[in-house]
Each structure stands twice: as C-alpha cells, then as structure tokens.
Write a protein that holds these residues in place. Structure first.
Motif, PDB file in Angstrom:
ATOM      1  N   LEU A 173       0.828  -1.214   0.000  1.00 17.23           N
ATOM      2  CA  LEU A 173       0.000   0.000   0.000  1.00 17.23           C
ATOM      3  C   LEU A 173       0.860   1.261   0.000  1.00 17.23           C
ATOM      4  O   LEU A 173       0.496   2.266  -0.617  1.00 17.23           O
ATOM      5  CB  LEU A 173      -0.954   0.004   1.194  1.00 17.23           C
ATOM      6  N   THR A 174       1.994   1.224   0.678  1.00 19.71           N
ATOM      7  CA  THR A 174       2.898   2.374   0.683  1.00 19.71           C
ATOM      8  C   THR A 174       3.411   2.645  -0.728  1.00 19.71           C
ATOM      9  O   THR A 174       3.437   3.797  -1.182  1.00 19.71           O
ATOM     10  CB  THR A 174       4.074   2.128   1.658  1.00 19.71           C
ATOM     11  N   GLU A 175       3.785   1.591  -1.441  1.00 16.41           N
ATOM     12  CA  GLU A 175       4.251   1.736  -2.823  1.00 16.41           C
ATOM     13  C   GLU A 175       3.130   2.210  -3.740  1.00 16.41           C
ATOM     14  O   GLU A 175       3.335   3.057  -4.602  1.00 16.41           O
ATOM     15  CB  GLU A 175       4.850   0.422  -3.336  1.00 16.41           C
ATOM     16  N   ARG A 176       1.942   1.668  -3.531  1.00 16.64           N
ATOM     17  CA  ARG A 176       0.795   2.074  -4.349  1.00 16.64           C
ATOM     18  C   ARG A 176       0.473   3.552  -4.137  1.00 16.64           C
ATOM     19  O   ARG A 176       0.229   4.290  -5.097  1.00 16.64           O
ATOM     20  CB  ARG A 176      -0.400   1.203  -3.993  1.00 16.64           C
ATOM     21  N   ALA A 177       0.496   3.989  -2.886  1.00 13.46           N
ATOM     22  CA  ALA A 177       0.249   5.404  -2.578  1.00 13.46           C
ATOM     23  C   ALA A 177       1.329   6.275  -3.211  1.00 13.46           C
ATOM     24  O   ALA A 177       1.028   7.329  -3.783  1.00 13.46           O
ATOM     25  CB  ALA A 177       0.205   5.604  -1.060  1.00 13.46           C
ATOM     26  N   LYS A 178       2.574   5.836  -3.133  1.00 16.73           N
ATOM     27  CA  LYS A 178       3.685   6.604  -3.706  1.00 16.73           C
ATOM     28  C   LYS A 178       3.517   6.778  -5.212  1.00 16.73           C
ATOM     29  O   LYS A 178       3.718   7.881  -5.748  1.00 16.73           O
ATOM     30  CB  LYS A 178       5.005   5.891  -3.382  1.00 16.73           C
ATOM     31  N   ARG A 179       3.126   5.698  -5.900  1.00 16.87           N
ATOM     32  CA  ARG A 179       2.905   5.790  -7.349  1.00 16.87           C
ATOM     33  C   ARG A 179       1.775   6.759  -7.692  1.00 16.87           C
ATOM     34  O   ARG A 179       1.785   7.388  -8.740  1.00 16.87           O
ATOM     35  CB  ARG A 179       2.599   4.402  -7.932  1.00 16.87           C
ATOM     36  N   ALA A 180       0.806   6.879  -6.760  1.00 18.42           N
ATOM     37  CA  ALA A 180      -0.323   7.795  -6.977  1.00 18.42           C
ATOM     38  C   ALA A 180       0.001   9.217  -6.523  1.00 18.42           C
ATOM     39  O   ALA A 180      -0.846  10.102  -6.606  1.00 18.42           O
ATOM     40  CB  ALA A 180      -1.560   7.261  -6.248  1.00 18.42           C
ATOM     41  N   GLY A 181       1.221   9.426  -5.990  1.00 13.88           N
ATOM     42  CA  GLY A 181       1.623  10.766  -5.576  1.00 13.88           C
ATOM     43  C   GLY A 181       1.355  11.078  -4.117  1.00 13.88           C
ATOM     44  O   GLY A 181       1.320  12.239  -3.718  1.00 13.88           O
ATOM     45  N   TYR A 182       1.185  10.026  -3.294  1.00 11.06           N
ATOM     46  CA  TYR A 182       0.895  10.217  -1.879  1.00 11.06           C
ATOM     47  C   TYR A 182       1.941   9.526  -1.019  1.00 11.06           C
ATOM     48  O   TYR A 182       2.698   8.682  -1.482  1.00 11.06           O
ATOM     49  CB  TYR A 182      -0.489   9.655  -1.523  1.00 11.06           C
ATOM     50  N   ARG A 183       1.919   9.878   0.247  1.00 15.04           N
ATOM     51  CA  ARG A 183       2.771   9.240   1.253  1.00 15.04           C
ATOM     52  C   ARG A 183       1.835   8.664   2.298  1.00 15.04           C
ATOM     53  O   ARG A 183       0.977   9.365   2.823  1.00 15.04           O
ATOM     54  CB  ARG A 183       3.687  10.301   1.859  1.00 15.04           C
ATOM     55  N   LEU A 184       1.967   7.374   2.616  1.00 10.10           N
ATOM     56  CA  LEU A 184       1.143   6.719   3.633  1.00 10.10           C
ATOM     57  C   LEU A 184       1.829   6.869   4.982  1.00 10.10           C
ATOM     58  O   LEU A 184       2.997   6.527   5.128  1.00 10.10           O
ATOM     59  CB  LEU A 184       0.957   5.229   3.302  1.00 10.10           C
ATOM     60  N   VAL A 185       1.094   7.387   5.970  1.00  8.60           N
ATOM     61  CA  VAL A 185       1.646   7.658   7.292  1.00  8.60           C
ATOM     62  C   VAL A 185       0.726   7.069   8.349  1.00  8.60           C
ATOM     63  O   VAL A 185      -0.487   7.260   8.291  1.00  8.60           O
ATOM     64  CB  VAL A 185       1.769   9.186   7.528  1.00  8.60           C
ATOM     65  N   ARG A 186       1.299   6.375   9.335  1.00  9.75           N
ATOM     66  CA  ARG A 186       0.519   5.894  10.478  1.00  9.75           C
ATOM     67  C   ARG A 186       0.665   6.905  11.605  1.00  9.75           C
ATOM     68  O   ARG A 186       1.758   7.212  12.040  1.00  9.75           O
ATOM     69  CB  ARG A 186       1.024   4.534  10.951  1.00  9.75           C
ATOM     70  N   GLU A 187      -0.446   7.430  12.061  1.00 14.60           N
ATOM     71  CA  GLU A 187      -0.442   8.391  13.156  1.00 14.60           C
ATOM     72  C   GLU A 187      -0.362   7.661  14.492  1.00 14.60           C
ATOM     73  O   GLU A 187      -0.852   6.563  14.636  1.00 14.60           O
ATOM     74  CB  GLU A 187      -1.728   9.225  13.140  1.00 14.60           C
ATOM     75  N   SER A 188       0.248   8.277  15.465  1.00 12.01           N
ATOM     76  CA  SER A 188       0.287   7.765  16.835  1.00 12.01           C
ATOM     77  C   SER A 188      -0.320   8.830  17.709  1.00 12.01           C
ATOM     78  O   SER A 188      -0.382   9.990  17.337  1.00 12.01           O
ATOM     79  CB  SER A 188       1.736   7.509  17.268  1.00 12.01           C
ATOM     80  N   PRO A 189      -0.715   8.625  18.879  1.00  7.30           N
ATOM     81  CA  PRO A 189      -0.776   7.343  19.581  1.00  7.30           C
ATOM     82  C   PRO A 189      -2.014   6.544  19.190  1.00  7.30           C
ATOM     83  O   PRO A 189      -2.749   6.939  18.301  1.00  7.30           O
ATOM     84  CB  PRO A 189      -0.845   7.764  21.043  1.00  7.30           C
ATOM     85  N   MET A 190      -2.214   5.474  19.917  1.00  6.43           N
ATOM     86  CA  MET A 190      -3.305   4.561  19.639  1.00  6.43           C
ATOM     87  C   MET A 190      -4.633   5.255  19.871  1.00  6.43           C
ATOM     88  O   MET A 190      -4.715   6.087  20.731  1.00  6.43           O
ATOM     89  CB  MET A 190      -3.204   3.363  20.558  1.00  6.43           C
ATOM     90  N   PRO A 191      -5.702   4.931  19.204  1.00  5.80           N
ATOM     91  CA  PRO A 191      -5.709   3.996  18.085  1.00  5.80           C
ATOM     92  C   PRO A 191      -5.070   4.640  16.870  1.00  5.80           C
ATOM     93  O   PRO A 191      -5.160   5.841  16.690  1.00  5.80           O
ATOM     94  CB  PRO A 191      -7.191   3.731  17.860  1.00  5.80           C
TER      95      PRO A 191
END
Length: 136
Positions: free
Chosen positions: A89-107
């Motif tokens: 998914l990170t690679e797919r987002a990158k190809r679409a011009g996005y960066r996938l980021v997981r926010e913290s803290p939980m959830p």
C-alpha cells in the motif's frame, strides 16, 4: 517487527523464548508461547479469546524480557518492512503521488499526504479504507 507468520500474526524471540502474537484494534494478543528448541509450547491460547500482553506479564513475570521485546516491536510499528500489505500500500500510494503515514498514539489513524507538499488528503481508520480510497 518479528517476522509475521501471516499478514496478521508476528513471532518474537527473546531470552530463549518465542511468542506468536497479533494486533487486534491496537491490542497485543498472545496466541502461543514456547521455549526455543523445545518440542512443545508452554501455552497455546484460544484465538477467539487470547490474553493480552498485560495478562501475560501477570501470568509469567519471569518472561519479562520476552514481553519487553514484544512491546518494543509493537512500538516500532507495523510499517516495518515485515508487513507485506503495508509495504504494498505504501508503494501504491507513492505511485499515486501520496505518502502513507501511520499516526500515533493509539488507536492508529492512517493518513495519505501529498508526496510533494505533505498536505493531508485522506484520513482512514483501517488499511482497507486506504486501499478503497486509492482505488477511486
């Protein structure tokens, strides 16, 4: 993170012990504990009601190095190279011009940000939501 046994479970080893665990809505659930090199496990838990990490610390405090290793791997996050789905998914987002980021803290919340200016373009609670959004 420890090598996943599949896309949902992880194996961690420390101090001569091994544990298989998974994440369920941000909670660490323990599925299996064994001494490395011994034929049978110390414990195997019902996957429909597995104990969490706190329960295991209370049951087997002498395995603290193992529980600490699980906690360290948990905080290192599932975005490590060990998660094939997140990597894809990170690679797919990158190809679409996005960066996938997981926010913290939980959830955790997953963000898609513009790869150039970092502007947030989508927020999702799950990777399934990210995948659906990327399909549009």
């Amino acid at each position: 993170m420890g090598m996943p046994d599949d896309d949902k479970t992880y194996r961690t080893e420390a101090d001569g012990w091994s544990v298989v665990w998974r994440l369920d809505h941000g909670a660490i659930q323990i599925l299996w504990v064994a001494r490395v090199g011994e034929p049978g496990p110390l414990a195997v838990f019902d996957p429909t009601e597995p104990p969490d990490l706190v329960d295991m610390r209370e049951r087997w405090p002498k395995l603290a190095p193992l529980w600490d290793a699980v906690r360290r791997e948990y905080w290192a996050g599932p975005t490590s190279a060990q998660s094939p789905r997140i990597r894809q998914l990170t690679e797919r987002a990158k190809r679409a011009g996005y960066r996938l980021v997981r926010e913290s803290p939980m959830p955790y919340v997953w963000l898609l940000a513009d790869v150039i200016d970092g502007e947030q373009v989508h927020v999702a609670d799950t990777l399934d939501d990210v995948e659906r959004w990327l399909e549009t």
